[in-house]
Design an enzyme around this catalytic site. Structure first.
Site, short mmCIF file in Angstrom:
data_model
loop_
_atom_site.label_atom_id
_atom_site.label_comp_id
_atom_site.label_asym_id
_atom_site.label_seq_id
_atom_site.Cartn_x
_atom_site.Cartn_y
_atom_site.Cartn_z
N GLY A 93 0.88 -1.38 -0.08
CA GLY A 93 0.08 -0.04 0.05
C GLY A 93 0.65 1.30 -0.04
O GLY A 93 0.51 2.31 0.59
N ALA A 112 0.82 5.97 3.95
CA ALA A 112 2.28 5.91 3.29
C ALA A 112 2.70 7.14 2.83
O ALA A 112 4.18 7.58 3.29
CB ALA A 112 2.56 5.03 2.05
N LYS A 113 2.11 7.91 2.34
CA LYS A 113 2.73 9.15 1.90
C LYS A 113 2.86 10.22 3.00
O LYS A 113 3.85 10.96 3.12
CB LYS A 113 1.42 9.99 0.69
CG LYS A 113 1.71 11.36 0.20
CD LYS A 113 0.91 11.69 -0.67
CE LYS A 113 1.26 12.97 -1.35
NZ LYS A 113 0.25 13.70 -2.34
N GLY A 115 2.75 5.66 19.97
CA GLY A 115 4.01 6.18 19.36
C GLY A 115 3.92 7.69 19.62
O GLY A 115 4.96 8.10 19.55
N LYS A 116 2.93 8.23 20.00
CA LYS A 116 3.09 9.77 20.45
C LYS A 116 3.83 9.97 21.71
O LYS A 116 3.67 9.10 22.69
CB LYS A 116 1.45 10.31 20.66
CG LYS A 116 0.85 10.20 19.19
CD LYS A 116 -0.58 10.91 19.25
CE LYS A 116 -1.19 11.08 17.91
NZ LYS A 116 -0.55 12.05 17.09
N GLU A 120 -11.18 17.16 17.63
CA GLU A 120 -10.99 17.31 16.40
C GLU A 120 -11.73 18.45 15.85
O GLU A 120 -13.20 18.61 16.15
CB GLU A 120 -11.03 16.13 15.44
CG GLU A 120 -10.16 15.07 15.67
CD GLU A 120 -10.48 13.80 14.64
OE1 GLU A 120 -9.46 13.96 13.92
OE2 GLU A 120 -11.09 12.93 15.10
N HIS A 173 -7.66 3.78 20.32
CA HIS A 173 -6.45 5.00 20.89
C HIS A 173 -7.03 5.38 22.63
O HIS A 173 -5.96 5.31 23.30
CB HIS A 173 -6.64 6.22 20.31
CG HIS A 173 -6.48 6.19 18.67
ND1 HIS A 173 -5.58 5.34 18.18
CD2 HIS A 173 -6.94 6.74 17.60
CE1 HIS A 173 -5.83 5.44 16.74
NE2 HIS A 173 -6.64 6.25 16.55
#
Length: 797
Positions: free
Chosen positions: A37, A43-44, A212-213, A248, A272
Site C-alpha cells: 500500500g 504511506a505518503k 507512538g505519540k 478534532e 486509542h
C-alpha cells in the site's frame, strides 16, 4: 627453510581470514522492508518518512537495508509516485543539509517499487532478496512487511507471504498491521484466527499510532521514574477522576463511507483512548522495560474494566453529517444517519486501586478545538484560611493538583508533561525531555501555565517514526497483542450493540456548539447537562414522547398493574421496594428480598444502588429466586450480575447475602450434593414461615418465571421449597425457588419489559390458572399481594 615466503603467505592468509571474520561480526545482517500500500495516503504522509528516519538512525550501525514499495498500481505509475514521495523526505534539524542530501540519495538508491499481487509476484520478490544477499556477500537478518492496506486484503497477502516470501532459517519475520482490527468481537476473532493461521503471535505487530505519540509513550516511564511520589497517590483515595480526550475540528467529509461503518467509538475510543486508559490504570511492573510484563499488566487492566451499559454513553452528530453521507454515498433525501461523530463514555475499574474513580473518555469531530490530553485530577481536601491572593503556587494545597500528559495541538501546540507545582517536582529523562518556562498569559485547565512544572521533548518525533523504530528493535510493548485486542472488544461490543438504534444529539459544529455537548455523571450514568429543546407543538403524525404519558394504574389478571415508560417504571418499582423494606424493618427488624436474574432487573439494581440512600441495606437479606448451574464468578451467573450491578455499590453485611449453592464439591448442581435442600434449610432457618417480604420475578417470552419452565412439572407443586430444573436454553441446568415457596411471599412483584414481551403479555392476560403451560400463571400469593410492573412496549406494543 627452502621456502621462506611460505610462512609469510600463511601469516597474511590467517590475517585476512581473521579480518573477514571480524567484518562478519560487525555486519549484523540485511533487513528487507516491504511497504504494502506504498502509494496510499498513510504511506505518503507518514510511513515513507518513518522508514527514512529508521535509515537515518540505523545507517552505519551494522545492518544493511533494502526498501520495497508495493501496491496494485502499475509499475510506471508506482515508480513516479515513489520518486515524488522520496524527494519530499526531510531530515531532523540537527542534520546538516549536505549530509541530509547524501542520506536521501542513499535511501533512494536502496528503495524500489514493485507490483505485488499474485503468489508468483511474492515468489519473485523472495528470489530477488535472496539473490541480493548472496551477491553482496551478506546474511539475511529478517524481513518486515508493513500492511498499509484495508483489512479485507489481509488474508490473501498473508497467505502469499507465508507460502512464497518467508525468510529462510535463522532470519526473523515481522508483519505490521494497521487498524481497524475488526468491527466487533466476532469479526475481530475471525480476523485474528485467519492471521493466526499464517503468522505466529510474536511475528505480528498491530499498530495503534497513539502509542507512538511522545506524551503517551512517556506515561509508563513517568510512572516508573516517579514511583516515590506516585506510589501513595496513584489510587482511589487520592485521584478524583481521569480524563482521556481527543478533540478534532475537522469533520468526516470525504471519509463518510468509512465513518458510516465505524463511527467515533470504533474509530477512536475502542483503540486509542482505551489503550491510554490501560497505561494509566494498569499495575506498574517491577521492570517497565520488559514488554512481556507490560503487555500482561495491560491485559489485567482490560479484564478489570467494568462492563459498559447504555447509560454509560452520550452520543452526538454534527449537523451537516447526514447531508454529507447522502451526497457521498448516494443515499435518498429521506436518509438520516444514526452514526455518532461525538461520544462521551464513563468507565470504571473493578479493582481496589481504582474502585469508584470515574474514567472519562471523549472524542468528536467538528468540535471547537483540536487537542488531545490525559488529565489525572487529584482530590483536594485542603482548606486555606488565607485569601487566594496570598496562596503560593508551589506551596498552597488549595490550588488544583493535577498531572497532564498533553498529546499535542491545542493551546500548547506540542507534546508536554505538566505537573502541578504543589504536587511534586517530577523526574524525566534529561536526554529526551527538557523543562520549559511557562508562556506569559497562557492558561491551561483554569490555571496559568506558571502553576505547572512543564516538560517538552528535546526533539519532537512523529509517532510512526517511533513505532517503526520499535518494530525494528522488537519492542513489542508498544503494540497490541491478539489477547489484548480481543479483551478490548469484549469490553466495547455490548455497548456498541446497545447503541445501534440510539439517536445522537445533533450539534452545529465548531464554536457554535456552546454547552450543547457538556455532560455530567452520577454513579454509572452519563447524561448531557443541557436538555435539548423539544418541539413545543406536535406536528401531524408526531410520535408520542414519554412525557406525554404518566404512570398508568390498572388491573392485569385481577391484580394491580403499574405501567409506564422504562425509566419511570424502574423508578416507581425501586421506590416501592424501598418502601416495603423500610416497613418490614420497622415491623420485624429485617427485610428478606428474593431477586431474579437476567437482563431486565439490571436497571433496577443500578437505580437501587445509586439513587436510594435511605434503603435499609444493613438490615436486608438478599436471596436469589433462581440461578444458572455455573460457578458464581461466571458472567452467566445471576449472582455475578447481582454483584456487578448492586452488591459492590451498597453495604449489605456479607452474612446477609445468600447465593444459591450450585457449586459444591467442585461439581455443578449434582443431586447427590443436595444443594437445593441446603438452600431450602437456610431459608427455613432464617425466613419466618419461609415467607419472603418481597419476591421479584420476571416473565419469559414462553411464560416461564424464575427457572420454572413450561412442560416441566418440577417445582410447580409439592412440598419442595427449592428445586433443580431444566431450561430449554443454555445453560440447561438451573436451581430455582418453587412455585409454592414463591406463593408464600408477603408481596410478589413481576417486572415485564420490552416489545418482545408483548405477545406473551397478551396471551397470559387471557388464560386462567395453567402453570404447566404458563408457569407465570401459577403465581398467586396465598395471603400476600401480587403487583405487575410493565413498560408500555410490553403492555401496549
Amino acid at each position: 627453510m627452502k621456502h621462506p615466503g611460505f610462512w609469510k603467505m600463511l601469516t597474511v592468509a590467517v590475517f585476512m581470514a581473521l579480518l573477514v571474520c571480524l567484518q562478519a561480526q560487525e555486519h549484523q545482517g540485511h533487513v528487507s522492508i516491504i511497504l504494502l500500500g506504498a502509494t496510499g495516503d498513510l504511506a505518503k504522509k507518514y510511513l515513507w518518512q518513518g522508514l527514512f528516519q529508521l535509515y537515518l538512525d540505523e545507517a552505519g550501525k551494522g545492518h544493511s537495508f533494502s526498501f520495497h514499495g508495493s501496491a496494485l498500481t502499475t509499475t510506471e505509475k508506482g515508480q513516479e509516485f515513489m520518486a515524488k514521495v522520496l524527494e519530499s523526505l526531510s531530515c531532523p534539524k540537527d542534520v546538516a543539509p549536505p549530509r541530509c542530501a547524501e542520506l536521501k540519495d542513499q535511501f533512494q538508491q536502496l528503495s524500489q517499487y514493485r507490483h505485488l499481487k499474485t503468489s508468483e509476484d511474492y515468489l519473485a520478490l523472495n528470489k530477488d532478496i535472496e539473490a541480493r544477499v548472496q551477491r553482496e556477500g551478506l546474511w539475511e537478518a529478517g524481513r518486515i512487511f508493513y500492511f498499509s492496506v484495508p483489512p479485507f486484503a489481509y488474508a490473501d497477502i498473508a497467505c502469499n507471504i507465508n507460502s512464497s516470501c518467508r525468510p529462510g532459517p535463522g532470519a526473523w519475520l515481522r508483519v505490521v498491521l494497521e487498524k481497524p482490527f475488526g468491527h466487533d468481537l466476532l469479526s475481530a476473532q475471525q480476523l485474528a484466527t485467519e492471521l493466526g493461521s499464517f503468522f505466529q503471535e510474536e511475528e505480528m505487530y498491530r499498530v495503534d499510532h497513539y502509542l507512538g505519540k511522545q506524551a503517551v509513550a512517556q506515561i509508563l516511564p513517568f510512572r516508573d521514574q516517579n514511583r516515590k511520589f506516585l506510589d501513595g497517590l496513584w489510587n482511589r483515595h487520592y485521584v478524583e477522576r481521569v480524563e482521556i480526550i481527543m478533540k478534532e475540528t475537522v469533520d468526516a467529509e470525504g471519509r463518510t463511507s468509512f465513518y458510516e461503518k465505524y463511527g467515533v467509538i470504533r474509530d477512536v475510543l475502542q483503540n486509542h483512548l482505551t489503550e491510554i486508559l490501560t497505561l494509566v490504570a494498569m499495575e506498574l511492573p517491577h521492570n517497565v522495560s520488559s514488554w512481556e510484563a507490560v503487555l500482561q499488566h495491560k491485559l489485567q487492566a482490560f479484564q478489570a474494566l467494568r462492563g459498559l451499559q447504555k447509560g454509560s454513553a452520550v452520543l452526538g452528530q454534527y449537523q451537516a453529517y447526514s447531508e454529507q453521507v447522502r451526497r457521498e454515498l448516494q443515499k435518498p433525501d429521506s436518509f438520516h444517519s444514526l452514526t455518532p461523530t461525538f461520544a462521551g463514555i464513563l468507565a470504571h475499574m473493578d479493582n481496589l486501586r481504582w474502585e469508584g474513580v470515574p474514567f472519562i473518555l471523549m472524542s468528536g469531530k467538528a468540535l471547537d478545538e483540536r487537542v488531545g490530553y490525559v488529565r489525572i485530577l487529584f482530590k483536594n481536601r485542603a482548606y486555606c484560611a488565607q485569601s487566594e491572593k496570598h496562596w503560593v503556587t508551589d506551596q498552597s494545597q488549595c490550588l488544583p493538583r493535577q498531572i497532564i500528559f498533553y498529546i499535542g495541538h491545542g493551546e500548547l501546540g506540542s507534546p508536554a508533561v505538566l505537573v502541578s507545582r504543589n504536587l511534586f517536582r517530577p523526574s524525566l529523562p534529561s536526554k529526551s525531555w527538557k523543562e520549559v518556562e511557562g508562556q506569559p498569559g497562557l492558561r491551561l485547565f483554569g490555571r496559568p501555565l506558571s502553576d505547572y512544572y512543564v516538560y517538552s521533548p528535546v526533539r519532537e518525533q512523529d509517532a510512526y517514526s517511533i513505532l517503526i523504530s520499535h518494530i525494528f528493535h522488537r519492542r513489542k510493548g508498544s503494540f497490541i497483542t491478539t489477547e489484548n485486542l480481543l479483551a478490548s472488544w469484549v469490553f466495547w461490543t455490548p455497548l456498541l450493540d446497545s447503541l445501534v438504534h440510539e439517536v445522537p444529539r445533533i450539534y452545529p459544529g465548531g464554536a457554535e456548539n456552546g454547552h450543547l455537548l457538556d455532560f455530567e455523571f452520577s454513579g454509572n450514568q452519563l447524561s448531557f447537562s443541557q436538555q435539548q429543546l423539544e418541539q413545543l407543538v406536535p406536528g401531524p403524525g408526531s410520535v408520542p414522547k414519554p412525557s406525554d404519558f404518566q404512570v398508568l394504574r390498572a388491573k392485569y389478571r385481577e391484580s394491580p398493574l403499574i405501567s409506564a415508560w422504562p425509566e419511570e417504571l424502574i423508578a416507581k418499582l425501586a421506590n416501592d421496594i424501598e418502601a416495603t423494606a423500610v416497613q418490614a424493618v420497622r415491623r420485624f427488624g429485617k427485610f428478606h428480598l428474593a431477586l431474579s436474574g437476567g437482563s431486565s432487573p439490571i436497571d433496577l439494581f443500578q437505580q437501587l444502588a445509586m439513587g436510594h440512600y435511605g434503603f435499609p441495606w444493613a438490615h436486608t437479606h438478599l436471596w436469589l429466586v433462581d440461578e444458572r448451574c455455573v460457578p458464581l464468578w461466571d458472567p452467566e451467573s445471576n449472582f455475578q450480575g447481582l454483584q456487578a450491578h448492586l452488591l459492590q455499590h451498597v453495604r449489605v453485611p456479607y452474612y446477609n447475602i445468600h447465593p444459591m449453592p450450585v457449586h459444591l464439591h467442585q461439581r455443578l448442581c449434582a443431586e447427590e450434593d443436595q444443594g437445593a435442600q441446603i438452600y431450602a434449610e437456610e431459608i427455613s432457618a432464617l425466613v419466618t414461615n419461609s415467607s419472603f417480604d418481597l419476591v421479584l420475578l420476571g416473565m419469559g417470552p414462553d411464560g416461564h418465571t424464575a427457572s420454572l419452565f413450561p412442560q416441566s412439572p418440577t417445582g410447580l407443586d409439592g412440598e419442595q421449597l427449592v428445586v433443580l430444573t431444566k431450561s430449554p436454553f443454555r445453560p440447561y441446568d438451573r436451581m430455582s425457588l418453587s412455585l409454592p415457596l414463591i406463593n408464600r411471599a408477603r408481596k410478589v412483584a413481576v417486572l415485564v419489559m420490552g416489545r418482545m414481551k408483548r405477545e406473551i403479555t397478551t396471551l397470559v392476560s387471557r388464560v386462567g390458572y395453567e402453570p404447566k403451560k404458563w408457569p407465570i400463571s401459577g403465581v398467586l400469593p396465598a395471603s400476600g399481594q401480587l403487583v405487575w410492573y410493565m413498560d408500555y412496549e410490553a403492555f401496549l406494543g
